[in-house]
Write a protein that holds these residues in place. Structure first.
Motif, PDB file in Angstrom:
ATOM      1  N   SER A 237       0.831  -1.210   0.000  1.00 20.20           N
ATOM      2  CA  SER A 237       0.000   0.000   0.000  1.00 20.20           C
ATOM      3  C   SER A 237       0.864   1.259   0.000  1.00 20.20           C
ATOM      4  N   GLU A 238       1.954   1.213   0.766  1.00 23.61           N
ATOM      5  CA  GLU A 238       2.853   2.371   0.817  1.00 23.61           C
ATOM      6  C   GLU A 238       3.429   2.687  -0.557  1.00 23.61           C
ATOM      7  N   PHE A 239       3.897   1.670  -1.263  1.00 23.99           N
ATOM      8  CA  PHE A 239       4.470   1.907  -2.586  1.00 23.99           C
ATOM      9  C   PHE A 239       3.408   2.359  -3.578  1.00 23.99           C
ATOM     10  N   GLY A 240       2.198   1.798  -3.459  1.00 25.14           N
ATOM     11  CA  GLY A 240       1.117   2.247  -4.328  1.00 25.14           C
ATOM     12  C   GLY A 240       0.758   3.704  -4.071  1.00 25.14           C
ATOM     13  N   ALA A 241       0.683   4.075  -2.785  1.00 28.07           N
ATOM     14  CA  ALA A 241       0.367   5.465  -2.432  1.00 28.07           C
ATOM     15  C   ALA A 241       1.467   6.411  -2.887  1.00 28.07           C
ATOM     16  N   ARG A 242       2.738   5.983  -2.731  1.00 31.77           N
ATOM     17  CA  ARG A 242       3.852   6.840  -3.144  1.00 31.77           C
ATOM     18  C   ARG A 242       3.887   6.989  -4.667  1.00 31.77           C
ATOM     19  N   MET A 243       3.623   5.917  -5.385  1.00 30.46           N
ATOM     20  CA  MET A 243       3.601   5.988  -6.838  1.00 30.46           C
ATOM     21  C   MET A 243       2.516   6.956  -7.311  1.00 30.46           C
ATOM     22  N   THR A 244       1.341   6.859  -6.696  1.00 26.56           N
ATOM     23  CA  THR A 244       0.245   7.758  -7.063  1.00 26.56           C
ATOM     24  C   THR A 244       0.576   9.205  -6.719  1.00 26.56           C
ATOM     25  N   ALA A 245       1.129   9.416  -5.519  1.00 27.95           N
ATOM     26  CA  ALA A 245       1.462  10.778  -5.079  1.00 27.95           C
ATOM     27  C   ALA A 245       2.519  11.409  -5.983  1.00 27.95           C
TER      28      ALA A 245
END
Length: 287
Positions: A237-245
């Motif tokens: 989830s962290e990597f997904g959120a960072r990629m989106t951000a």
């Protein structure tokens, strides 16, 4: 009005920032793929352990264990999973907001609960606000192993077994897909609903030395496995959120560069027009 030099300086600065956010987006995307693979790979082990535990717990002999039984709640434990770094949009804020909301709704004072925290962001947030943290883990790798969280996980489970608190909740971001991470609260202990979703065909096992001893050995390990799986999901989830951000930051930088280029062209056009007007005025003055 900004000068042309100032606008060019801003364009260079935003362009450099866009290069950084683009690179961070690509890195997060690569790490996300590996994290997803680890989440998928961890599920068969937990599923098989759940199957065996459910088989014993629902056996004809009525085996029970303190970790399966609800008791009067006098004190509650929370385990919250956050990241060590920021630049991940609302990843940390959402799960911490959900945690504090639940604590405020359930408890009147800090003596009624304790908190374990994984991740520097969560630790710092809770420390600043005086929440009772009794265990922490920071500086997890991008591909955490069970050994990295073994101590805090084992302690959280053992404190429930020792009746130092009567229920244990876990708060983390559940991975849905690359752009969706859902702040989630799950009751980890006591282990409830182990028989939900069981097929009608039950597999029969022979246990040595006894069903009771096997159950006593497996239940803590199963609880620890659930926490570790949540850590893996939180990392994805962290990597997904960072990629989106970082993708959104790159898009915003591109829009800002377009706006600044437009301002620069207008400023240059105004400067040329002014120069022409001065030349014409000078020529008319000499005529």
């Amino acid at each position: 009005m900004e000068s042309m030099r100032d606008i060019k300086r801003r364009i260079r600065s935003v362009t450099n920032t866009r290069q950084i956010t683009k690179a961070m987006e690509m890195v997060a995307s690569a790490k996300l793929r590996r994290a997803q693979e680890r989440v998928v790979a961890s599920r068969p082990y937990a599923d098989k352990m759940r199957e065996v535990i459910a088989s014993i717990a629902s056996g004809a002999r009525g085996n029970t264990h303190p970790m399966l039984e609800k008791r009067d709640v006098k004190r509650t434990g929370y385990l919250v999973i956050t990241s060590d770094r920021g630049l991940a949009g609302g990843y940390n804020a959402n799960v911490l907001r959900n945690l504090t909301r639940q604590i405020e709704s359930r408890h009147d004072n800090a003596d009624e609960y304790v908190i374990f925290v994984i991740g520097r962001r969560g630790r710092d947030f809770l420390n600043r606000r005086g929440y009772p943290i009794i265990g922490e883990v920071t500086n997890l790798s991008d591909s955490p192993e069970f050994a990295d969280v073994k101590d805090i996980v084992a302690r959280a489970v053992q404190m429930f077994a020792d009746e130092e608190y009567d229920e244990l909740y876990i708060h983390y971001n559940r991975f849905v897909n690359a752009v969706t991470q859902k702040p989630t609260e799950k009751i980890l202990l006591p282990l409830e609903g182990l028989q939900e979703g069981e097929s009608e065909e039950k597999v029969l096992y022979d246990y040595e030395p006894s069903e009771e001893k096997v159950l006593a050995e497996l239940l803590p390990k199963y609880a620890e496995t659930l926490i570790y799986n949540a850590v893996l999901e939180a990392k994805a989830s962290e990597f997904g959120a960072r990629m989106t951000a970082m993708g959104n930051a790159s898009d915003n930088a591109s829009e800002l560069i377009e706006t600044l280029n437009l301002q620069f062209n207008r400023a240059r056009q105004a400067a040329i027009t002014q120069e022409i007007a001065e030349i014409v005025a000078g020529a008319n003055a000499q005529a």
